[in-house]
Design a protein around this motif. Structure first.
Motif, PDB file in Angstrom:
ATOM      1  N   TYR A 287    -122.578  24.779   0.329  1.00 25.04           N
ATOM      2  CA  TYR A 287    -122.377  23.471   0.973  1.00 25.04           C
ATOM      3  C   TYR A 287    -122.218  23.644   2.487  1.00 25.04           C
ATOM      4  N   THR A 288    -121.437  24.674   2.855  1.00 21.77           N
ATOM      5  CA  THR A 288    -121.237  24.922   4.295  1.00 21.77           C
ATOM      6  C   THR A 288    -122.576  25.226   4.962  1.00 21.77           C
ATOM      7  N   ALA A 289    -123.373  26.094   4.281  1.00 24.68           N
ATOM      8  CA  ALA A 289    -124.683  26.455   4.847  1.00 24.68           C
ATOM      9  C   ALA A 289    -125.564  25.216   4.963  1.00 24.68           C
ATOM     10  N   ARG A 290    -125.567  24.378   3.933  1.00 20.53           N
ATOM     11  CA  ARG A 290    -126.372  23.139   3.969  1.00 20.53           C
ATOM     12  C   ARG A 290    -125.938  22.244   5.132  1.00 20.53           C
ATOM     13  N   PHE A 291    -124.595  22.170   5.307  1.00 19.63           N
ATOM     14  CA  PHE A 291    -124.060  21.322   6.378  1.00 19.63           C
ATOM     15  C   PHE A 291    -124.550  21.824   7.750  1.00 19.63           C
TER      16      PHE A 291
END
Lengths: 324, 114
Positions: A287-291
């Motif tokens: 999720y962090t990477a996607r953000f």
């Protein structure tokens, strides 16, 4: 050895070999004539302080010798502004690449594990970059001189006059190069994070999923285009139609692809099976990477949208008369 | 004149003198002269040229093929004499014409406008 002989010897040390003796003898002869004249007008032998004053008036040996040497500079004043811009642009590109490789790591060398080595490498690369760019400009300058560049220029090949030149911000250019290289590095080989983030032994690979590799080439080209536009802007300092096109096209395509990558499920994959990581942690990382990818995408789309009016202005600028 | 204007004036004056010194040197060297005697001759004529400028300029003019130079053994020491050569005489004649034309132009321009 008297003061005059010491002075002439000091000047001779800085003279070219072929004129050393001849010029040295002339300087000695002329100074001796001056001292004789002063002695005659004073009616007594000169003191050391008076001799020193005459020598001081003639100038420091380095200055005196320099007047007899041919002047040759590494970079001529006419090319110096371009030289500093090329140097700065090349340095930003190299530093951006190094930053990308340090932040994202590579297999066997996780992110931020080699900061010391990276700084060491950056130091040597920057030094050799400086040497090569300087050498290039040295030969470029000689070529301009020998090839009568300034006599053979053709006024009809001057770029078109625009009603207004749009200045390109150097800070925005630097940001585009660095962030573009970061994204290019991530798209190419992903990020390799230290395993301790998820309490595992091996470094953790995070990258665009293999099933999405079809998007690699358009993404590569788009990133290359926006980096090239930023580099050209840093060199030219003004937007041209081609740099706006490259910038707009690059950011629009990269923004759309990255937006899809950020929002579509399964677009990112890790080198770790979900079962090997503590529950929920792998998902949080994804999720962090996607953000972060989403932030890149939105920035690119915003820049593409804000460049569109600029393209309009530059596209029609030539058709309007230039105000004088 | 304030400090900044005085600085600009000095720069322009220096540029103005730079070209004129070469012409003056060539004119003074119609007769053979060595460095010290040449400098004295220029000072007497109202042009004070410092040695740091004079000697390298003599070498440059010689390198340009306008002067001939030779060492002469004399008392109390040997001296290097400079003399205008045939090429230098031609150049000096041209420069003299240029100088007079420039002088007339400047006089016209410097006259107060009516």
């Amino acid at each position: 050895m008297n003061l005059l002989q010491r002075y002439v010897a000091a000047v001779k040390r800085h003279l070219p070999r072929e004129k050393r003796e001849d010029v040295g003898a002339e300087i000695h002869s002329s100074l001796a004539d001056s001292l004789d004249a002063l002695e005659e007008s004073n009616g007594r032998p000169l003191t050391d302080a008076e001799i020193a004053a005459v020598l001081k008036r003639r100038g420091h040996p380095l200055q005196v010798a320099a007047a007899y040497n041919s002047t040759r500079v590494m970079i001529s004043p006419r090319n110096f502004p371009l030289y500093t811009r090329v140097l700065a642009t090349a340095f930003v590109a190299v530093a951006g690449g190094m930053l990308a490789s340090t932040l994202f790591g590579r297999p066997g060398m996780p992110a931020l594990s080699n900061v010391g080595d990276a700084l060491h490498d950056l130091y040597w690369i920057a030094l050799s970059l400086f040497a090569w760019v300087t050498l290039f400009f040295f030969f470029f300058d000689s070529w301009m001189e020998r090839g009568n560049f300034f006599r053979r220029w053709d006024p009809s090949r001057l770029p078109p006059a625009r009603r207004e030149d749009v200045p390109a911000s150097p800070a925005a250019g630097v940001a585009d190069i660095v962030l573009g290289m970061l994204m290019a590095s991530f798209a190419e080989s992903g990020a390799w994070l230290p395993g301790r983030l998820l309490h595992v032994d091996a470094p953790l690979g995070l990258r665009i999923a293999e099933s999405w590799q079809l998007l690699q080439w358009p993404l590569r080209l788009a990133l290359l285009a926006l980096i090239a536009a930023a580099a050209l802007n840093l060199l030219q300092r003004f937007w041209s139609r081609s740099t706006v096109l490259l910038h707009l096209g690059g950011h629009a395509v990269a923004g759309l692809i990255l937006l899809v990558v950020a929002l579509a499920p399964g677009s990112l994959q890790t080198s770790l099976a979900s079962a090997a990581a503590p529950a929920g942690q792998l998902e949080s990382l994804l999720y962090t990477a996607r953000f972060l990818v989403l932030l890149f995408a939105l920035r690119s789309l915003y820049l593409a949208a804000s460049a569109a009016p600029r393209l309009g202005r530059l596209a029609f600028a030539d058709e309007r008369p230039v105000a004088h | 004149m304030d400090e900044s204007t005085a600085e600009h004036y000095d720069k322009i004056r220096l540029e103005l003198r730079r070209g004129a010194i070469s012409v003056a040197l060539l004119a003074a060297l119609r007769e053979p002269q060595y460095g010290y005697s040449l400098r004295k001759r220029l000072v007497e004529a109202g042009l004070d040229v410092d040695e740091g400028t004079l000697y390298p300029l003599l070498r440059r003019l010689e390198g340009q093929g306008l002067l001939h130079s030779e060492w002469r053994e004399m008392q109390p020491r040997p001296r290097r004499y400079y003399h205008l050569n045939a090429n230098g005489k031609k150049v000096l004649a041209e420069l003299g014409r240029d100088w007079k034309a420039l002088d007339m132009t400047l006089n016209t321009l410097l006259e107060p406008q009516s």
